[in-house]
Design a protein around this motif. Structure first.
Motif, PDB file in Angstrom:
ATOM      1  N   UNK B 115       0.692  -1.258  -0.039  1.00  0.00           N
ATOM      2  CA  UNK B 115       0.093  -0.057  -0.010  1.00  0.00           C
ATOM      3  C   UNK B 115       0.876   1.216  -0.186  1.00  0.00           C
ATOM      4  N   UNK B 116       1.900   1.257   0.845  1.00  0.00           N
ATOM      5  CA  UNK B 116       2.617   2.360   0.993  1.00  0.00           C
ATOM      6  C   UNK B 116       3.473   2.629  -0.369  1.00  0.00           C
ATOM      7  N   UNK B 121       4.972   5.301  -5.594  1.00  0.00           N
ATOM      8  CA  UNK B 121       5.085   4.830  -7.106  1.00  0.00           C
ATOM      9  C   UNK B 121       4.129   5.448  -7.700  1.00  0.00           C
ATOM     10  N   UNK B 122       3.037   5.599  -7.310  1.00  0.00           N
ATOM     11  CA  UNK B 122       1.939   6.094  -8.073  1.00  0.00           C
ATOM     12  C   UNK B 122       2.203   7.743  -8.462  1.00  0.00           C
ATOM     13  N   UNK B 123       2.355   8.585  -7.391  1.00  0.00           N
ATOM     14  CA  UNK B 123       2.611   9.683  -7.485  1.00  0.00           C
ATOM     15  C   UNK B 123       3.982  10.036  -8.229  1.00  0.00           C
ATOM     16  N   UNK B 124       4.895   9.148  -7.831  1.00  0.00           N
ATOM     17  CA  UNK B 124       6.192   9.630  -8.881  1.00  0.00           C
ATOM     18  C   UNK B 124       5.655   9.530 -10.511  1.00  0.00           C
ATOM     19  N   UNK B 125       4.891   8.484 -10.679  1.00  0.00           N
ATOM     20  CA  UNK B 125       4.733   8.268 -12.210  1.00  0.00           C
ATOM     21  C   UNK B 125       3.846   9.367 -12.538  1.00  0.00           C
ATOM     22  N   UNK B 126       2.923   9.872 -11.710  1.00  0.00           N
ATOM     23  CA  UNK B 126       2.084  10.962 -12.264  1.00  0.00           C
ATOM     24  C   UNK B 126       2.731  12.282 -12.296  1.00  0.00           C
ATOM     25  N   UNK B 127       3.666  12.495 -11.675  1.00  0.00           N
ATOM     26  CA  UNK B 127       4.369  13.796 -11.724  1.00  0.00           C
ATOM     27  C   UNK B 127       5.527  13.621 -12.797  1.00  0.00           C
ATOM     28  N   UNK B 460       2.565  19.109  -1.647  1.00  0.00           N
ATOM     29  CA  UNK B 460       3.837  18.611  -1.733  1.00  0.00           C
ATOM     30  C   UNK B 460       3.615  17.018  -0.986  1.00  0.00           C
ATOM     31  N   UNK B 461       4.128  16.136  -2.015  1.00  0.00           N
ATOM     32  CA  UNK B 461       3.963  14.685  -1.505  1.00  0.00           C
ATOM     33  C   UNK B 461       5.288  14.272  -0.901  1.00  0.00           C
ATOM     34  N   UNK B 462       5.181  14.112   0.517  1.00  0.00           N
ATOM     35  CA  UNK B 462       6.452  13.831   1.419  1.00  0.00           C
ATOM     36  C   UNK B 462       6.716  12.298   1.769  1.00  0.00           C
ATOM     37  N   UNK B 524      12.223  -1.172  -8.832  1.00  0.00           N
ATOM     38  CA  UNK B 524      11.664  -2.346  -9.391  1.00  0.00           C
ATOM     39  C   UNK B 524      10.163  -2.020  -9.660  1.00  0.00           C
ATOM     40  N   UNK B 525       9.612  -1.259  -8.648  1.00  0.00           N
ATOM     41  CA  UNK B 525       8.225  -1.201  -8.892  1.00  0.00           C
ATOM     42  C   UNK B 525       7.955   0.123 -10.034  1.00  0.00           C
ATOM     43  N   UNK B 526       8.995   0.776 -10.072  1.00  0.00           N
ATOM     44  CA  UNK B 526       8.880   2.028 -11.219  1.00  0.00           C
ATOM     45  C   UNK B 526       9.255   1.366 -12.438  1.00  0.00           C
ATOM     46  N   UNK B 527       9.810   0.175 -12.578  1.00  0.00           N
ATOM     47  CA  UNK B 527      10.293  -0.502 -13.554  1.00  0.00           C
ATOM     48  C   UNK B 527      11.166   0.248 -14.431  1.00  0.00           C
ATOM     49  N   UNK B 528      12.182   0.807 -13.702  1.00  0.00           N
ATOM     50  CA  UNK B 528      13.428   1.474 -14.452  1.00  0.00           C
ATOM     51  C   UNK B 528      14.099   0.463 -15.515  1.00  0.00           C
ATOM     52  N   UNK B 529      14.471   1.234 -16.556  1.00  0.00           N
ATOM     53  CA  UNK B 529      15.130   0.127 -17.694  1.00  0.00           C
ATOM     54  C   UNK B 529      16.399   0.982 -18.056  1.00  0.00           C
TER      55      UNK B 529
END
Lengths: 161, 770
Positions: B115-116, B121-127, B460-462, B524-529
């Protein structure tokens, strides 16, 4: 040498005032705020030096340059604080730094002219003055360039988002 | 055995110049535990101060039960700092963070890792989609391990591609790094702690070593107690233990260090006590220094600094007469007005006296945080990984090849964004995501009211990753529970480049995880390549991260390629560079007068010391084509906030013996907490009398930013100066407000190092009612 002395004296006084204005108008940009005031001190010293040199040429130039941005200083600071949470002043900051850079470049050119003239009339004291003060103008010039380079990517990328 | 609280430096083991510092093994075990009961001793080093003392953690039945200094360690020869004797107990505190927390309806509530992390990850991707990488920032610690910083740097600078990354070393040692870059073209300590064994003069500039690095002070005390002791010069407005032991003590007014240094340099040059041969062969810039300090006579600087000319002459004579001069510098310079300019003048002193690279002759621009050096060398404080130069395209290309990424992905359009500017971007809304790991900005940064208002913004997402709830976690959107020292594996490097291995002794509590695992989980969750579509970062555990970091350091000044976990585990610390050429590490840099300053190799082209404007590559090349050391003069500027009628005192803040970083760990060790449970303020007796204030009375200290209430201690501190320790916050109060020193400090930083100025502000003090 009266002409370049008078012109440079005017330009340095006005640069000092503009640096204080910049400092007050962007109080929320802390580095700009503080460093602009330090740099204004240099211009104030230059004005003193030029007034002294002017005496020898029969000019009576004011030795005192502005030590603040004038009576509007508190208002400028307040506005900066009130708009500190918004992105738009970023564009104003870039515009102000551009103006500062161009003005400082003008002052730098005037110092070069003064140095050239001093050499031509073989005024050793005036040449030494230019050699002492002009490097500080060049440092002021590099500062505005550096601040523009550092701050612009964030401002430009953010506002296009 | 001496009581480590009342006698923090322990018994003397005297020794003479050039001798070996005798071993003294300090042991601290929990009540009832005997050394023979201990199941296992796990090697590590101190993490509560930057000295890097080697020690072993005692483990019994899966729990930490004590610590023991390592006799074979090159840094401490067995000794322990009081913080290390007791600080380990914090790990077992019942109030550890054991589950992730997420904000629900304004409250932090327990959640699963899934959940955390899905929120992060959700907020990172949106931004990233909506506003780009410039809307994300990372602020890390001086307390993680090299493997973790390197991973964070790869994620931030590489995978995400943001320029906004810094460490809290910004508050401690950014100026050390900046000063070293200015003088030597590169970060990294020239000297070694063993120089204490050889020096005949030790000069401490704003460095209260007795409290910040107590074991190093023990080493100095043992020299002082032995035959042919060194003379000490101490520069500090307070009469610290160092000042009391000093041959000469200078107490300049806060904010006047550059004026004082120029006065000292003036005298040394006037007496012609300079090494002309060294200057000629190994440096550039000397004539400019001579010009700059020509007018800085002891008389002309005396008034500025509030130090009599005779004292300045006396100090200069001490420096003049040294044949093995060791200088050290810390926060008294780094956190004060004109920080970098002042610290660089100490480098100039060493250079013009030719005091570099031989036993007893060196300069230590100290660190404040224990793993600050790793933040810097791995690139988690914004510097590019491996001391690469952001303004050198070839260095950026090299890093891109190493990471198998597009060079354009790694931001290098401007200097890396420093912390205070990141906060400004968060304030104006252009940074919308800030990930804070293992640090506590809501207490440690200047002007706390402003910091709180920035971190508390809705937009601000902290994310805060730590081992306890802190003043900062309370403002977070997501809190991630981290494992701490002794619960994870890695390496770290102290102020004199000594690398230590730190082993896992016990399991972290609950669901807390090593910081490395958290960063890799995010990646890994962000799936950086990378460019070939492989997962990036490519490593997955401490040892593979260490091997990746070694590859990144190859050929750079901080070369780790000769180190392995096995080698580090077996030794008492090894100093980098350690490679094929130097398999046992390197005791002193620049021993041969060769520097890391060649234009194509240097870490930085430098900055104007006063304006902070970066120097252009061509300019550097013209000034220093052969890569010599650089003598950099600086003019004195008046402090930005001098005392005035309303605020007649100069306020300085600082670290003390029993505390470390906002007391999150040290206040949870009963002995350390009891030693100094409450904030206090130090002032001179004369000032106190004039204000009608008594010893032990309650006082209110105010500045233009805020207010602190503290008990008064009358101390030998120069008149007109107040001192407040800066560790105290609010988590262990019953809502008592006005306790943190940083309520008072200004938002202002040194333009060259970007280090906030905690030691030059104007304050008022008056008696307060309880």
């Amino acid at each position: 040498m009266k002409l370049p002395l008078r012109e440079l004296h005017r330009a340095e006084s006005s640069l000092a005032r503009f640096l204080y204005e910049l400092s007050d108008r962007h109080r929320a940009e802390h580095e700009v705020h503080h460093v602009a005031r330090d740099l204004a001190e240099w211009s104030r010293e230059h004005v003193r030096d030029l007034a002294e040199a002017g005496n020898r040429y029969g000019l009576s130039l004011r030795a005192g340059a502005p030590a603040s941005s004038g009576p509007l200083a508190p208002a400028r600071r307040k506005v900066s604080e009130l708009t500190g949470r918004r992105p738009e002043p970023g564009l104003l900051l870039l515009a102000d730094l551009r103006r500062l850079h161009r003005r400082t470049a003008g002052v730098s050119l005037d110092w070069e002219l003064l140095a050239q003239g001093a050499q031509a009339v073989k005024d050793r004291d005036l040449l030494e003055l230019a050699q002492r003060d002009h490097p500080q103008t060049l440092r002021q010039l590099k500062w505005s360039n550096a601040m523009l380079k550092t701050l612009s990517p964030q401002v430009l990328a953010t506002l296009s988002a | 055995m001496a009581d480590a609280i009342t006698e923090p430096w322990g018994g003397r083991t005297p020794y003479g110049p050039g001798g070996d510092w005798p071993v003294r093994v300090d042991v601290q075990l929990a009540d009832g535990v005997r050394a023979e009961d201990v199941d296992d001793w796990v090697p590590t080093a101190a993490v509560l101060h930057s000295n890097g003392d080697g020690l072993d953690i005692a483990v019994k039945d899966g729990r930490m039960v004590g610590v023991r200094g390592r006799a074979d360690d090159r840094v401490n020869h067995g000794r322990l700092d009081p913080k290390d004797r007791f600080g380990w107990q914090a790990g077992a505190s019942p109030d550890r963070l054991t589950m992730p927390l997420v904000r629900e309806g304004g409250e932090l509530v327990e959640a699963t890792w899934d959940e955390a992390m899905s929120r992060v990850v959700g907020r990172s991707k949106e931004l990233l989609d909506e506003r780009g990488p410039g809307s994300l920032g990372f602020y890390t610690s001086g307390q993680l391990f090299a493997e973790e910083y390197y991973t964070l740097a790869a994620i931030g600078h590489g995978a995400i591609g943001t320029n906004h990354m810094d460490g809290n070393t910004r508050l401690c040692t950014a100026t050390a790094a900046a000063a070293l870059k200015e003088s030597f073209g590169c970060d990294g300590q020239p000297a070694s702690y063993t120089d204490v064994d050889h020096a005949d003069v030790i000069a401490l500039f704003g460095h209260n070593v007795a409290e910040t690095q107590s074991v190093l002070w023990t080493r100095m005390l043992d020299r002082l107690a032995g035959p042919n002791p060194p003379a000490l010069l101490c520069v500090d407005p307070r009469t610290t233990p160092v000042a009391r032991a000093a041959t000469v003590h200078l107490a300049p007014l806060p904010g006047t260090n550059v004026a004082l240094m120029n006065g000292l340099l003036h005298e040394i040059i006037r007496n012609d006590q300079v090494d002309h041969d060294y200057i000629e062969r190994h440096t550039v810039g000397y004539p400019e220094l001579v010009r700059q300090v020509a007018d800085a006579t002891p008389e002309s600087v005396a008034d500025v600094c509030g130090v009599p000319p005779s004292k300045i002459r006396e100090a200069a004579r001490l420096l003049d007469g040294a044949s093995r001069l060791l200088s050290t510098v810390l926060q008294g310079f780094y956190q004060s007005h004109q920080a970098t300019a002042a610290a660089v003048q100490v480098n100039n002193l060493q250079l013009i006296r030719g005091m570099l690279g031989k036993p007893g002759a060196g300069v230590l621009q100290m660190n404040g945080q224990p793993t600050a050096q790793n933040t810097r060398e791995c690139g988690a404080d914004g510097d590019l990984t491996g001391f690469r130069n952001w303004a050198n395209d070839e260095h950026v290309a090299e890093l891109a090849r190493l990471w198998n990424l597009d060079p354009l992905q790694i931001p290098h359009y401007a200097p890396p964004t420093h912390l205070m500017q990141m906060l400004r971007y968060a304030e104006n809304g252009s940074i919308r995501f800030l990930w804070v790991s293992a640090t506590n900005p809501a207490v440690s940064l200047p002007e706390l009211a402003r910091v709180r208002s920035i971190l508390a913004q809705d937009r601000l997402f902290l994310v805060v990753q730590d081992v306890f709830r802190t003043e900062t976690t309370e403002l977070a959107d997501v809190v991630l529970p981290a494992a701490m020292w002794g619960e994870k594996t890695g390496t770290f490097t102290n102020a004199d480049r000594t690398v230590h291995f730190s082993g896992k002794a016990v399991e972290p509590p609950g669901e807390a995880k090593p910081d490395l695992d958290i960063f890799l989980d995010y990646a890994r969750r962000m799936d950086f390549r990378d460019r070939d579509g492989n997962p990036f970062p490519s490593w997955n555990d401490p040892e593979s991260a260490f091997e990746a970091w070694k590859a990144a350091s190859a050929g750079r000044p901080c070369d780790y390629t000769g180190l392995t976990y096995a080698k580090l585990r077996a030794t008492g610390g090894i100093q980098w560079p350690c490679n094929e050429e130097h398999p046992d590490g390197t005791e002193r840099l620049y021993a041969d007068g060769k520097f890391f300053a060649q234009p194509d190799y240097c870490e930085s082209y430098g900055r104007d010391l006063l304006t902070g404007a970066p120097r252009e590559p061509d300019e550097y090349r013209a000034m220093n084509p052969d890569g010599k050391a650089m003598i950099r003069p600086a003019e004195y500027l008046r402090p930005h906030e001098p005392p005035d009628e309303d605020h007649p005192f100069a306020l300085i803040t600082g670290r003390t013996l029993y505390h470390f970083h906002t007391r999150t760990k040290t206040a949870r060790a009963p002995e350390l907490h009891r030693a100094e449970p409450e904030v206090w303020v130090e002032m001179s007796e004369k000032d106190a009398r004039a204000q009608g204030i008594d010893e032990g009375g309650l006082a209110e200290i105010t500045t233009a930013r805020g207010r602190v209430r503290a008990r008064v201690r009358l101390r030998d501190i120069r008149d007109g100066v107040l001192f407040l320790p800066f560790h105290y916050g609010y988590w262990d109060t019953d809502g008592t407000p006005d306790r943190a020193a940083n309520e008072l400090t200004p938002t202002d930083w040194d333009p060259a190092s970007k280090q906030p100025i905690f030691k030059t502000g104007a304050a008022a003090i008056r008696r307060a009612e309880p």
